[in-house]
Design a protein around this motif. Structure first.
Motif, PDB file in Angstrom:
ATOM      1  N   TRP A 185     -18.937  -5.784 -40.041  1.00 58.83           N
ATOM      2  CA  TRP A 185     -17.914  -6.791 -39.755  1.00 58.83           C
ATOM      3  C   TRP A 185     -17.386  -7.406 -41.028  1.00 58.83           C
ATOM      4  N   LYS A 201     -14.145 -10.373 -45.030  1.00 54.84           N
ATOM      5  CA  LYS A 201     -14.115 -10.160 -43.584  1.00 54.84           C
ATOM      6  C   LYS A 201     -13.112  -9.047 -43.291  1.00 54.84           C
ATOM      7  N   LEU A 202     -13.412  -8.215 -42.297  1.00 55.01           N
ATOM      8  CA  LEU A 202     -12.506  -7.103 -42.003  1.00 55.01           C
ATOM      9  C   LEU A 202     -11.110  -7.584 -41.627  1.00 55.01           C
ATOM     10  N   SER A 203     -11.050  -8.715 -40.908  1.00 49.98           N
ATOM     11  CA  SER A 203      -9.718  -9.195 -40.526  1.00 49.98           C
ATOM     12  C   SER A 203      -8.915  -9.522 -41.785  1.00 49.98           C
ATOM     13  N   TRP A 204      -9.600  -9.948 -42.811  1.00 43.34           N
ATOM     14  CA  TRP A 204      -8.927 -10.291 -44.057  1.00 43.34           C
ATOM     15  C   TRP A 204      -8.432  -9.041 -44.773  1.00 43.34           C
ATOM     16  N   ARG A 207      -5.294  -7.793 -43.183  1.00 44.51           N
ATOM     17  CA  ARG A 207      -4.108  -8.627 -43.313  1.00 44.51           C
ATOM     18  C   ARG A 207      -3.614  -8.713 -44.742  1.00 44.51           C
TER      19      ARG A 207
ATOM     20  N   PRO B 178       1.566 -13.926 -40.822  1.00 44.13           N
ATOM     21  CA  PRO B 178       0.477 -14.743 -41.392  1.00 44.13           C
ATOM     22  C   PRO B 178       0.026 -15.864 -40.463  1.00 44.13           C
ATOM     23  N   GLU B 179       0.812 -16.184 -39.439  1.00 43.73           N
ATOM     24  CA  GLU B 179       0.430 -17.287 -38.561  1.00 43.73           C
ATOM     25  C   GLU B 179      -0.632 -16.864 -37.545  1.00 43.73           C
ATOM     26  N   LEU B 180      -0.914 -15.557 -37.468  1.00 45.91           N
ATOM     27  CA  LEU B 180      -1.926 -15.094 -36.511  1.00 45.91           C
ATOM     28  C   LEU B 180      -3.312 -15.592 -36.919  1.00 45.91           C
ATOM     29  N   THR B 181      -4.235 -15.665 -35.953  1.00 45.47           N
ATOM     30  CA  THR B 181      -5.596 -16.101 -36.233  1.00 45.47           C
ATOM     31  C   THR B 181      -6.258 -15.156 -37.236  1.00 45.47           C
ATOM     32  N   THR B 182      -7.176 -15.696 -38.048  1.00 43.54           N
ATOM     33  CA  THR B 182      -7.939 -14.809 -38.942  1.00 43.54           C
ATOM     34  C   THR B 182      -9.331 -14.541 -38.399  1.00 43.54           C
ATOM     35  N   ASP B 183      -9.725 -15.317 -37.383  1.00 45.14           N
ATOM     36  CA  ASP B 183     -11.073 -15.162 -36.852  1.00 45.14           C
ATOM     37  C   ASP B 183     -11.076 -14.232 -35.656  1.00 45.14           C
ATOM     38  N   PHE B 184     -11.084 -12.930 -35.924  1.00 51.60           N
ATOM     39  CA  PHE B 184     -11.184 -11.979 -34.816  1.00 51.60           C
ATOM     40  C   PHE B 184     -11.909 -10.753 -35.331  1.00 51.60           C
ATOM     41  N   TRP B 185     -12.578 -10.080 -34.432  1.00 49.18           N
ATOM     42  CA  TRP B 185     -13.453  -8.973 -34.804  1.00 49.18           C
ATOM     43  C   TRP B 185     -13.062  -7.691 -34.095  1.00 49.18           C
TER      44      TRP B 185
END
Lengths: 464, 464
Positions: A185, A201-204, A207, B178-185
């Motif tokens: 993750w 973090k993978l989401s980072w 993006r 960029p306005e999307l959430t960053t906390d997702f897996w």
């Protein structure tokens, strides 16, 4: 290209509450008893590994082995990893070392270790000999760490990249190396000495534009887990800092593994849950634990309690003369002892809980003790008035009702004091308060309950 | 481009066990008492929000408010989200509605709801009125779901993509918004009716070539959480299927939110832990709960237990004649009752635990009851022999020692039976077994302990 996890499919043998329809379990049992392996396999086919593990737990020991035989290769490492420890031990005892080795080889280090660590020393060696050299080395390394430590819990499969890469290079590296783990993750960033310097973090990663240097995109502050940290402590860190995964480092700060939250969730559940059964003296309290071991654990506790009950009874025997002159004392004395026991258990449960979750620390110890004493006084007063009134209504003896009211106040204070001080003292002595508090607390409330009530009665010269 | 979480930095006021150095807490207290806000801010500066929340918990109510005033904007939503419920309520009472609204606006829906749901109805309305319209709508929607349900726990911030996209389109979408959430897996895949049809773990997206269609890369089977599911049930699913996040769907199957494992970890800890304090009648057992509420909860339980203690004492009073002829009975009777109580508590703790973790289901009820009875017989026999011998050694009365041994066996059986049947019955009646089992079980073991011992003594005509 797809990975399928059959979690509770639509035409499921699972009820809405995620538990098996009893008719389904009966069908499995029938199939096993009739030795119809094909039918059993067909029934089990759509199940998630976690559900297959549950199914084993629902069967008795004999049918578990028959189910294992019927399933063949469908009983894979994933099923074993999800299985209750005792049920798994029972099954693995029936397997040859090379079969256990095959199953363990399919798993990440942490799950393989969980299966192998409980084996007898000789069997463990046989299983390790039957494993490929690199898997064996990883498991032997994990086994070299203390039981229930981060080193046992971590997996060695992780993604670590150097600081001088770009985000695009990480993505290419992941795409080009299909043998890398898929269960991660975050990506750890390490220096040339393989020490963690950051994490992504993978989401980072997803993006961030490909050209951005890792050093600019990574998060520099991260919670590092020392490899010898106790698993309960690991769980508290995960919870406190809302971690999904964390890097594990050895004593020289090198990255040696990764712990993921799904392993920690099991520990939180187990540790918090076991405190309940440990407080009662039922050990880990698992319903799958073998009969004789269970009896042994529980009896040890009961025999210790028999000793304290004899002590309390010895206190009563000091007052035989008083009792023989006023049998009402024998009728009423259990009330004082039992109410003290209840109040003491309340305080003790709160203290054990607060200690286990790091809520009760040196900085608020005095405040918490004071709080419990205030509660004990409030409770003692209320209960004293109630029992005093009740006894007066029944016996019309003001002295007797005064004595029981006073004894109730005293014993509630003793209950509050021992309920908080016993767990605190045990914790300072590095003894698990959940295991040993109850015996001391109920000993105090029993002995002091009888002593304060019968002693006061003798003192005021009852019967008057 | 970087996100920084200051988790326990090197020059940390936290000891190795992740708890505050008492000297640090004393320095904070000194700063607060001297109203030196600048010094307090400087001390708090390097702390992680979770540590700041802990710091509040360590202070008394008066100093908590002073710390809040000293911190100003550093007391942000993240700190509040990490704070113990009772401590937070205490603080929020002192804030104006628009201040609470500002704090809640910074948070994901689930954390904002946790802060707002406990407010008084009128204050809740005032806070909601002070929030931006879209945040307000999201929170009002969440509040429309039952307390402790998935709807309260979920966040609305999630990533959902259509099935006809490619992996590359997902990555571009994430980079360009960029306005999307960053906390997702994981990314959820939905059909045109916004119903989940699959999910893509982020590690999978990273490892898959850009041109691959989402429909080919996604994992089709996933655990969907109904929006009205109880949070304890949600936690069990996360644990069982090792989930990191899960899609929440409404009654028509539309994707309405996402639950992540970090929220679930808190629930597992709370629910498992609260069972300990609930069993003892101390409610949620939180050391931060206000004094009067705590006393009220505990006294309610103690008064119910006073009633059962009076019942047990009534049983003793039936045998006053026998006791007055042989005071040794009064000395010994508490042993039988107390050992029954201990054995009953063991079985009850095991049963409550097994029910809470879905280990005890319809399919293994009979087997578990049988197991507990066999344990009760084994324990009763051992304890009966021990106490029989002990009493013979002290009193040299074979009849008395026979009577106490027999009573011990009987009361252990009663303990085993009520220890398992009471929680099972309560569970069938949809009553939480952790809350109400203990009072019934100890009532049974007290009453039957006295009755079997004194009754048998009377029956064999003791004193002989």
């Amino acid at each position: 290209m797809t990975e399928t996890v059959d979690a509770a499919p639509a035409s499921s043998p699972l009820a809405d509450d995620d538990m098996f329809d009893p008719a389904f379990v009966d069908a499995i049992i029938e199939g096993l008893d009739e030795e119809d392996a094909a039918h059993v396999q067909e029934l089990v086919e759509p199940l998630h590994p976690a559900n297959i593990a549950d199914l084993f737990e629902l069967l008795d020991s004999d049918r578990r082995r028959r189910l294992a035989a019927a399933l063949g290769p469908r009983l894979d490492g994933d099923v074993l990893a999800e299985m209750n420890d005792w049920v798994r031990d029972d099954l693995i005892d029936a397997l040859a070392p090379h079969e256990v080795a095959d199953l363990a080889t399919q798993l990440d280090t942490d799950d393989a270790v969980a299966i192998i660590e409980d084996l007898e020393a000789e069997e463990q060696r046989a299983v390790l000999r039957a494993m490929p050299a690199d898997d064996r080395a990883a498991i032997e390394a994990a086994l070299s760490y203390p039981e229930e430590s981060a080193g046992r819990l971590m997996q060695r499969e992780l993604i670590a990249v150097p600081e001088h890469w770009t985000v695009g290079q990480i993505i290419d590296y992941l795409r080009e190396n299909p043998e890398l783990t898929t269960d991660f993750w975050e990506v750890f960033v390490v220096d040339p000495g393989h020490r963690p310097v950051g994490a992504l973090k993978l989401s980072w990663i997803l993006r961030t534009p490909r050209w951005v240097p890792v050093a600019d995109a990574m998060q520099r502050e991260q919670t590092l887990i020392p490899v010898d940290m106790d698993q309960e402590e690991v769980a508290l860190r995960f919870q406190k800092y809302a971690l999904i995964s964390a890097a594990v480092v050895d004593s020289s700060g090198r990255l040696v593994g990764m712990i993921t939250v799904d392993d920690v969730v099991h520990i939180i559940q187990e540790e918090a849950g076991e405190d309940i059964t440990r407080l009662s003296g039922a050990g880990d309290g698992d319903i799958n634990r073998p009969f004789l071991e269970t009896v042994k654990t529980r009896q040890t506790w009961l025999i210790v309690n028999l000793g304290t009950a004899l002590l309390a009874s010895g206190v009563v025997s000091l007052f035989q003369d008083t009792i023989s002159r006023l049998v009402a004392l024998a009728v009423l004395m259990p009330i004082v002892a039992s109410m003290g026991g209840n109040a003491g258990t309340q305080t003790m449960a709160v203290a054990v809980r607060a200690l286990a979750t790091n809520q009760l620390t040196q900085s608020n110890t005095i405040r918490t003790i004071t709080r419990e004493l205030r509660i004990a006084i409030a409770n003692g007063f209320t209960l004293g008035v109630l029992i005093g009134l009740g006894v007066y209504i029944i016996y019309r003896e003001p002295e007797l009702s005064g004595v029981i009211a006073a004894a109730m106040v005293i014993n509630n204070l003793i209950a509050g004091l021992s309920g908080i001080l016993v767990p605190l003292t045990l914790d300072r002595l590095k003894v698990d308060p959940a295991v040993s508090s109850a015996v001391f607390v109920t000993m105090m409330t029993d002995i002091m309950g009888f002593f304060s009530f019968l002693g006061l009665a003798t003192l005021v010269g009852l019967p008057g």
